[in-house]
Scaffold this motif. Structure first.
Motif, PDB file in Angstrom:
ATOM      1  N   GLU A   1       0.916  -1.409   0.296  1.00 38.48           N
ATOM      2  CA  GLU A   1      -0.314  -0.036  -0.027  1.00 38.48           C
ATOM      3  C   GLU A   1       1.477   0.905  -0.121  1.00 38.48           C
ATOM      4  O   GLU A   1       1.132   2.386  -0.550  1.00 38.48           O
ATOM      5  N   ASP A   2       2.259   1.230   0.909  1.00 41.08           N
ATOM      6  CA  ASP A   2       3.109   2.110   0.791  1.00 41.08           C
ATOM      7  C   ASP A   2       3.959   2.253  -0.098  1.00 41.08           C
ATOM      8  O   ASP A   2       4.725   2.950   0.339  1.00 41.08           O
TER       9      ASP A   2
ATOM     10  N   ALA B   1       4.734   5.664  -1.093  1.00 42.56           N
ATOM     11  CA  ALA B   1       5.571   6.623  -0.419  1.00 42.56           C
ATOM     12  C   ALA B   1       6.507   6.949  -0.297  1.00 42.56           C
ATOM     13  O   ALA B   1       7.682   6.041  -0.340  1.00 42.56           O
TER      14      ALA B   1
END
Length: 79
Positions: free
Chosen positions: A64-65, A68
């Protein structure tokens, strides 16, 4: 191309004898031997395989990251 051979003393002695017997230089004898060995080999190049889209679908997932930013500690080698 340059190739370095590490011959045993016995191999070098036999190479000298063969070269003298044939009246050739050692390099010519080695070239001849390599040509003979390669002529005996059969090389079959594999046929290119067709790529199949979606073959491994669902076998991995993205974190999900993933997008990031990485912390400074990662770039500074502190992790």
């Amino acid at each position: 191309m340059t190739v370095t051979l590490n011959l045993t003393a016995e191999q070098e002695k036999r190479l000298d004898l063969v070269a003298k017997a044939r009246g050739l230089e050692k390099q010519a004898i080695l070239h001849e031997m390599i040509d003979q060995a390669l002529a005996q080999e059969t090389v079959v190049e594999p046929e290119p395989r067709e790529r199949i889209a979606g073959l491994f679908a669902g076998k991995m997932h993205m974190a999900e990251d993933f997008d990031a930013p990485l912390p400074d500690s990662f770039w500074l080698g502190e992790e």
